[in-house]
Design an enzyme around this catalytic site. Structure first.
Site, mmCIF file in Angstrom:
data_model
loop_
_atom_site.group_PDB
_atom_site.id
_atom_site.type_symbol
_atom_site.label_atom_id
_atom_site.label_comp_id
_atom_site.label_asym_id
_atom_site.label_seq_id
_atom_site.Cartn_x
_atom_site.Cartn_y
_atom_site.Cartn_z
ATOM 1 C CB CYS A 2 -0.948 0.086 1.187
ATOM 2 S SG CYS A 2 -2.106 -1.259 1.251
ATOM 3 N NE ARG A 27 4.602 1.990 0.034
ATOM 4 C CZ ARG A 27 5.570 1.810 0.908
ATOM 5 N NH1 ARG A 27 6.811 2.005 0.551
ATOM 6 N NH2 ARG A 27 5.306 1.428 2.137
ATOM 7 C CD1 TRP A 75 0.358 -6.440 -2.910
ATOM 8 C CD2 TRP A 75 0.218 -6.829 -0.727
ATOM 9 N NE1 TRP A 75 0.813 -7.713 -2.684
ATOM 10 C CE2 TRP A 75 0.728 -7.981 -1.352
ATOM 11 C CE3 TRP A 75 0.039 -6.852 0.656
ATOM 12 C CZ2 TRP A 75 1.073 -9.128 -0.655
ATOM 13 C CZ3 TRP A 75 0.379 -8.002 1.361
ATOM 14 C CH2 TRP A 75 0.898 -9.125 0.704
ATOM 15 C CG ASN A 99 1.529 1.111 4.218
ATOM 16 O OD1 ASN A 99 1.301 -0.064 3.974
ATOM 17 N ND2 ASN A 99 2.752 1.598 4.360
ATOM 18 N N GLY A 100 -0.560 -0.616 6.288
ATOM 19 C CA GLY A 100 -0.191 -1.380 7.483
ATOM 20 C C GLY A 100 -1.286 -2.363 7.833
ATOM 21 C CD GLU A 480 17.884 -12.793 -6.114
ATOM 22 O OE1 GLU A 480 17.336 -13.329 -5.149
ATOM 23 O OE2 GLU A 480 17.439 -11.769 -6.658
ATOM 24 C CE LYS A 484 14.711 -11.259 -8.428
ATOM 25 N NZ LYS A 484 15.003 -10.493 -7.278
ATOM 26 C CD GLU A 487 10.775 -11.400 -7.487
ATOM 27 O OE1 GLU A 487 11.989 -11.267 -7.396
ATOM 28 O OE2 GLU A 487 9.984 -10.829 -6.728
ATOM 29 C CG HIS A 503 20.822 -37.382 -1.977
ATOM 30 N ND1 HIS A 503 21.294 -38.621 -1.589
ATOM 31 C CD2 HIS A 503 21.913 -36.640 -2.272
ATOM 32 C CE1 HIS A 503 22.619 -38.611 -1.631
ATOM 33 N NE2 HIS A 503 23.015 -37.415 -2.048
ATOM 34 C CE LYS A 604 11.757 -2.588 -4.540
ATOM 35 N NZ LYS A 604 12.510 -3.682 -5.140
HETATM 36 C C1 F6R Z 1 12.387 -10.206 -4.583
HETATM 37 C C2 F6R Z 1 12.286 -9.205 -3.546
HETATM 38 C C3 F6R Z 1 11.882 -9.642 -2.184
HETATM 39 C C4 F6R Z 1 12.608 -8.783 -1.135
HETATM 40 C C5 F6R Z 1 12.081 -9.122 0.259
HETATM 41 C C6 F6R Z 1 12.791 -8.321 1.331
HETATM 42 O O1 F6R Z 1 12.824 -9.658 -5.781
HETATM 43 O O2 F6R Z 1 12.484 -8.045 -3.784
HETATM 44 O O3 F6R Z 1 12.141 -10.990 -1.986
HETATM 45 O O4 F6R Z 1 13.976 -9.020 -1.216
HETATM 46 O O5 F6R Z 1 10.713 -8.855 0.330
HETATM 47 O O6 F6R Z 1 12.613 -6.953 1.151
HETATM 48 P P1 F6R Z 1 13.603 -5.902 1.761
HETATM 49 O O7 F6R Z 1 14.925 -6.095 1.112
HETATM 50 O O8 F6R Z 1 12.995 -4.579 1.455
HETATM 51 O O9 F6R Z 1 13.665 -6.192 3.237
#
Ligand code: F6R
Length: 609
Positions: A2, A27, A75, A99-100, A480, A484, A487, A503, A604
């Site tokens: 949000c 967000r 969100w 937001n929250g 990673e 990537k 997602e 295994h 985000k």
């Molecule tokens: C994936 C991604 C998330 C963040 C995670 C932690 O691309 O961005 O997995 O890495 O939500 O977020 P931060 O780094 O803001 O604590």
């Protein structure tokens, strides 16, 4: 998680709110709405869908005309995305954006229902709006303060009281909120990019402070309702940094910004060829005393920690644990005085990481934050702090923040190893000099591998499932790569330690299943190659990311596609090797018709548990 905005000034409020929200869409983007004072009445327009849907609705129903208002991009947490669950939410005399998460909203809803209040949405936010309205006593600040005593959880609120059509109010606990100021106008926003078009000057609202915004300026009170003066901050990001700059998406723009982001992050922390983190509060004396390191983070940031574990253990020879923040915080972890807990976070506001930081401090550990967002909660609460200087990261999928987190992990590992006397100053200088060459290597990969990755992506788009494999640092990195891809492309994938496949997981391999193998560590390349042969002989289509040196040694037919990257110091290879994995994920998403900047179900900044 949000985005909220607010405006008081002389401009067309609707335009300002929608523009500001467009910078916060990362967000949350399942619904959007605004509320504006028009002739003393609060006019609300909101809709399920993206900001474009709100724009269309405003065109259809007509924009509320006014100069004071609040806005929201959502969100969903409580209640599905729908028009009625969209913000703003109202009571008879109060309208808010939030937001929250209000943890005790069910109790409060029950309490208010018993007092005769009715609710139309499923949200926790409407409960706050109704509570404010119920408690309203003609004095907005006292009413807000009174309600805050009843609220449990996290919130940043933008509030309009019908009786005060010349102002808006803002308050926060846990969730971030800034108050921007310019000549004759002021703003609230969840994040700095929202206001950069109008001003770079802002105040950071602290927990439980209440702000009042009028065209004449802003005023603040603390939790005891005493007036306070706050320090004005100036954003060092400009508009351009928060715009796409000619790229089709923020994700690819941010991938391209990585060489600069690494340079900006490491250069000021190197003196006389050696790492120097004194400005971050990190001294040899402190480092010498740590007997263990625990790295705690979520998602991509946790993956940066995984690379950190290999590097720190290898160089500094002290044990390193890596933990997922949501697990760490509920596990009664074993950390105490003499242990170092590193929290890595792009946003600096991730609820679980923040809770983990507080727990680590409570247990007596020393804490170090590696954070991108200036002035964020994690940055402010940790004992020591290294900022990654990646600039604003807008795409939901983290790329340049990750690569700068890696760069900082290396600098920290070098410094720790020096302090522990497990590497000599000469060896450390050699490593630093190799690190300084990495931005060029990353640039080389961007310039030379993009077309190949774009082509390989066309071979992945119809896959149901993929595996990423590697050993050692390549395994840490493949985690990673896999995250990537899933997602942004919505294709299921998993990362596996290559030696572990047999295994159990190898039974998944069948004809045509893509397997992405990473092989950059010379001493274990032959082992990884054997694992590649195993999956290939069971029908896998193998995409191999390896060094040019490794590619030269490869036997014909081992991999279906090879992405060659330049060889650097082996310890540093993850920084270069992640780039093709990011590009591959990006193009797979685009080819499947997804918007990689706004993957479904994701936001985000995860400020809720
Ligand atoms: C994936 C991604 C998330 C963040 C995670 C932690 O691309 O961005 O997995 O890495 O939500 O977020 P931060 O780094 O803001 O604590």
């Amino acid at each position: 998680m949000c985005g909220i905005v607010g405006y008081v000034g002389t401009k067309d409020c609707c335009d300002v709110l929608v523009n500001a929200l467009s910078k916060l869409e990362y967000r949350g983007y399942d619904s959007a709405g605004i509320a504006v004072f028009e002739n003393g009445e609060i006019e609300t327009v909101k809709t399920q869908g993206k900001l474009d849907d709100l724009r269309n609705k405003l065109d259809t129903v007509g924009k509320p005309q006014g100069h004071i208002g609040i806005g929201h991009t959502r969100w969903a947490t409580h209640g599905e995305p729908s028009d009625v669950n969209s913000h703003p939410h109202s009571g008879a005399r109060v309208t808010i954006v939030h937001n929250g998460i209000i943890e005790n909203y069910i109790e409060l809803k029950e309490y208010l229902t018993n007092k005769g209040r009715t609710f139309i949405s499923e949200t926790d936010t409407e409960v706050v709006a109704q509570l404010l309205d119920y408690k309203y006593n003609g004095d907005p600040i006292k009413t807000i303060d009174d309600c805050m005593a009843d609220l449990k959880g996290s919130f940043a609120l933008g509030i309009m009281f019908k009786d005060f059509p010349d102002r808006i109010f803002a308050v926060r606990r846990e969730s971030p909120l800034i108050v921007g100021v310019a000549e004759g106008e002021c703003f609230i926003a969840s994040d700095v990019p929202a206001i950069l078009k109008y001003t770079r000057d802002y105040y950071l609202l602290e927990h439980n402070e209440i702000a009042t915004l009028t065209a004449d300026g802003t005023s603040f009170v603390n939790e005891y309702l005493e007036p306070i003066t706050k320090e004005l901050k100036t954003a060092d990001w400009d508009m351009e940094a928060a715009e796409k700059g000619g790229y089709p998406h923020f994700m690819i723009k941010e991938i391209n910004e990585q060489p600069t982001a690494i340079k900006t992050t490491i250069t000021p922390r190197i003196k006389n060829g050696l790492p120097c983190l004194e400005e971050c509060g990190i001294t040899t004396e402190k480092l010498k005393k740590f007997k263990s390191v625990t790295i705690v983070a979520c998602g991509t940031a946790m993956h940066a920690g995984m690379v950190g574990k290999y590097v720190i253990e290898d160089l500094a020879r002290i044990p390193v644990n890596v933990d997922i923040a949501s697990e760490f915080r509920y596990r009664n972890p074993i950390v105490s005085e003499g242990d170092l807990v590193i929290i890595i976070s792009q946003s600096g506001e991730t609820a679980d990481s923040l809770a983990a930081l507080r727990l680590a401090k409570q247990k007596g550990a020393t804490t170090l934050a590696i954070v991108n967002a200036k002035g964020s909660s994690i940055a402010r609460e940790a004992d020591m702090l290294i900022y990654t200087l990646a600039g604003p990261e807008i795409a939901v999928a983290s790329t340049k923040a990750y690569i700068t987190q890696l760069s900082v992990m290396y600098l920290f590992a070098f410094e720790l190893a020096l302090a522990k006397e497990t590497v000599s100053s000469a060896e450390c200088k050699r490593l630093v000099s190799a690190l300084l060459k990495i931005p060029d290597a990353v640039q080389y990969v961007i310039d030379n591998c993009e077309e190949k990755c774009k082509f390989i992506a066309t071979k992945l788009i119809n896959a149901d499932s993929l595996l990423y494999i590697g050993r050692g640092l390549d395994y840490a990195l493949s985690m990673e790569g896999s995250l990537k891809l899933k997602e942004v492309s919505y294709i299921h994938s998993e990362s596996y330690a290559a030696g572990e496949l047999k295994h159990g997981t190898i039974s998944l391999i069948d004809d045509g299943m893509p397997v992405i193998a990473v092989a950059t560590q010379t001493d274990i390349i032959p082992k990884t190659i054997s694992n590649i042969v195993e999956v290939k002989s069971r029908g896998a289509k193998v995409i191999l990311v390896c060094t040019d040196a490794c590619a030269r040694e490869l036997k014909e037919g081992i991999a279906d596609y090879v992405v060659e990257i330049p060889h650097s110091d082996e310890l540093l290879m993850p920084i270069t090797a992640v780039v093709p994995l990011q590009i591959l994920a990006y193009y797979t998403a685009v080819d499947r018709g997804n918007n990689p900047d706004m993957p479904k179900n994701l936001a985000k900044s995860v400020t809720v548990e």
